[in-house]
Design a protein around this motif. Structure first.
Motif, short mmCIF file in Angstrom:
data_model
loop_
_atom_site.label_atom_id
_atom_site.label_comp_id
_atom_site.label_asym_id
_atom_site.label_seq_id
_atom_site.Cartn_x
_atom_site.Cartn_y
_atom_site.Cartn_z
N UNK A 176 -2.17 5.83 8.78
CA UNK A 176 -0.89 5.93 8.09
C UNK A 176 -0.15 4.59 8.08
N UNK A 177 -0.19 3.91 9.21
CA UNK A 177 0.47 2.60 9.27
C UNK A 177 -0.16 1.64 8.28
N UNK A 178 -1.49 1.69 8.24
CA UNK A 178 -2.24 0.79 7.35
C UNK A 178 -1.90 1.11 5.88
N UNK A 179 -1.76 2.39 5.58
CA UNK A 179 -1.42 2.79 4.21
C UNK A 179 -0.01 2.36 3.85
N UNK A 180 0.87 2.46 4.84
CA UNK A 180 2.25 2.01 4.58
C UNK A 180 2.26 0.54 4.23
N UNK A 181 1.50 -0.21 5.00
CA UNK A 181 1.47 -1.66 4.78
C UNK A 181 0.90 -1.99 3.40
N UNK A 182 -0.02 -1.16 2.92
CA UNK A 182 -0.62 -1.41 1.61
C UNK A 182 0.19 -0.76 0.49
N UNK A 183 1.34 -0.23 0.84
CA UNK A 183 2.22 0.43 -0.11
C UNK A 183 1.58 1.61 -0.82
N UNK A 184 0.70 2.29 -0.13
CA UNK A 184 0.16 3.55 -0.67
C UNK A 184 0.93 4.66 0.02
N UNK A 185 2.08 5.00 -0.56
CA UNK A 185 3.00 5.88 0.16
C UNK A 185 2.80 7.35 -0.18
N UNK A 186 2.18 7.60 -1.32
CA UNK A 186 1.94 9.01 -1.67
C UNK A 186 0.65 9.44 -1.01
N UNK A 187 0.77 10.33 -0.05
CA UNK A 187 -0.45 10.78 0.60
C UNK A 187 -0.51 12.30 0.57
N UNK B 122 8.57 3.45 3.29
CA UNK B 122 8.15 2.11 2.89
C UNK B 122 8.03 1.22 4.13
N UNK B 123 7.12 0.27 4.09
CA UNK B 123 6.96 -0.60 5.26
C UNK B 123 8.18 -1.48 5.48
N UNK B 124 8.34 -1.87 6.75
CA UNK B 124 9.45 -2.76 7.07
C UNK B 124 8.99 -4.18 6.77
N UNK B 125 9.77 -4.95 6.01
CA UNK B 125 9.38 -6.33 5.74
C UNK B 125 9.22 -7.12 7.05
N UNK B 126 8.26 -8.02 7.11
CA UNK B 126 7.96 -8.70 8.38
C UNK B 126 9.11 -9.53 8.92
#
Lengths: 156, 194
Positions: free
Chosen positions: A135-146, B42-46
């Motif tokens: 999930x963290x990895x997906x967030x980082x890749x901006x794939x938010x719809x899961x 959404x991810x937190x910006x670094x």
């Protein structure tokens, strides 16, 4: 006077099979409509968890899959019995997910890129640590719809 | 006399269609793709530090799942089957209890009419799980929470539209979603008591 014919050979009349292809075609179309193409051959085995509030994944071309489970018997010797991730046709590490998502997204139409859904097909006994990493990895890749793949539960 | 067209031998047609049938049986799978749809934050910006959002204690429902798949809601050991009712009670706060989220009264335009509805604007349900939590247990909790929201939305749709939520068109669904916004927050997994 009736004559008893003894010597005449009785032949079975030929069975009319002209409708057989039609029947088979009907079966074929039935199966084509109710089933879906397998996306890949599974290298990990998983049993979907059960849930009730399910939504169907509508547009197949927008869905990408991440499989999580233990390797199947033929790969167990090589990869062990620990939980592994499969992307497309290969085993992968968690940190490869980001790249996979970005590659898959760039191969989509631009108008569809924001609609990409990632379906996580994980075994029900998977530890949440693995899922959380994904999930963290997906967030980082901006794939938010899961979507957590699950089967309908009928009763408790 | 018209020329006679010789009959085509169609006896192999059945074999061909059988072949096709078997091919499709092998390559397709019966299972339908369905799942529990969720949206990740959404991810937190670094360059930005993770900030702990300050949430008023009464607006927060903490749901914890430990490594033995036991469920704790607001510090009490609870059964998953009771979670749905508990979450609904928390989201609605009908009795305006001071240990449940603050109730706001606002006008919503539903079904063309302005309705005054009480709702809890700022509530958050926080799900925290252990690294060793079983996926099934986690999904059950998520499922119950989503179910709680779905039931509330369904009741709202029945009340104001006299229709099922799923039968409404997208715009009306969005209006109802405004009344019952899904606020399930997930913290990063930690080790809770081993």
């Amino acid at each position: 006077m009736a004559k008893i014919r003894r010597n005449e050979k009785r032949e079975m009349p030929a069975l009319n099979t002209s409708s057989l292809p039609d029947i088979i075609f009907m079966l074929l179309f039935f199966f084509m409509s109710v089933t879906s193409m397998k996306e890949v051959s599974y290298k990990v085995q998983f049993k979907n968890p059960q849930a009730t509030e399910l939504t169907k994944l509508e547009n197949k071309s927008l869905v990408r899959y991440i499989y999580v489970g233990t390797p199947t018997a033929e790969f167990r010797k090589q990869y062990g019995a620990e939980t592994r991730i499969q992307l497309n046709d290969q085993f992968a590490e968690v940190n490869e997910i980001g790249e996979y998502i970005i590659n898959e997204r760039s191969s989509m139409k631009e108008s569809d890129q924001g609609l990409m859904t990632v379906s996580i097909k994980a075994d029900k006994d998977t530890k949440m640590g693995v899922i959380a990493d994904i999930k963290q990895e997906l967030r980082r890749a901006y794939a938010l719809k899961i979507s957590y793949a699950a089967t309908q539960r009928t009763s408790y | 006399m018209a020329k006679k067209v010789p009959q085509i031998n169609a006896s192999s047609m059945a074999d061909i269609s059988f072949l096709l049938l078997i091919f499709f049986l092998v390559t397709t799978s019966m299972d339908v793709n369905q799942g529990l749809a969720r949206r990740l934050p959404a991810p937190i910006p670094p360059d930005q530090k993770a900030e702990d959002k300050d949430i008023n204690k009464r607006n927060l429902l903490v749901v914890k799942i430990n490594s033995a798949n036991q469920l704790m809601v607001q510090g009490e050991l609870t059964d998953v089957k009771k979670l749905r009712e508990r979450a609904k009670e928390f989201i609605l706060n009908e009795n305006n209890a001071d240990y449940y989220p603050k109730v706001f009264e606002e006008d919503f335009v539903l079904n063309g009419k302005t309705e005054r509805i009480k709702y809890t604007k700022d509530h958050v349900i926080s799900v925290q799980n252990d690294v060793d939590t079983q996926y099934q247990a986690y999904l059950e909790v998520q499922n119950e929470l989503v179910a709680a929201y779905n039931e509330l939305r369904e009741a709202c749709a029945k009340k104001y539209y006299h229709k099922s939520y799923n039968e409404l068109d997208e715009e009306d669904q969005k209006l109802i979603q405004k009344v019952y916004p899904q606020k399930i927050s997930e913290a990063e997994p930690k080790n809770y008591g081993n």
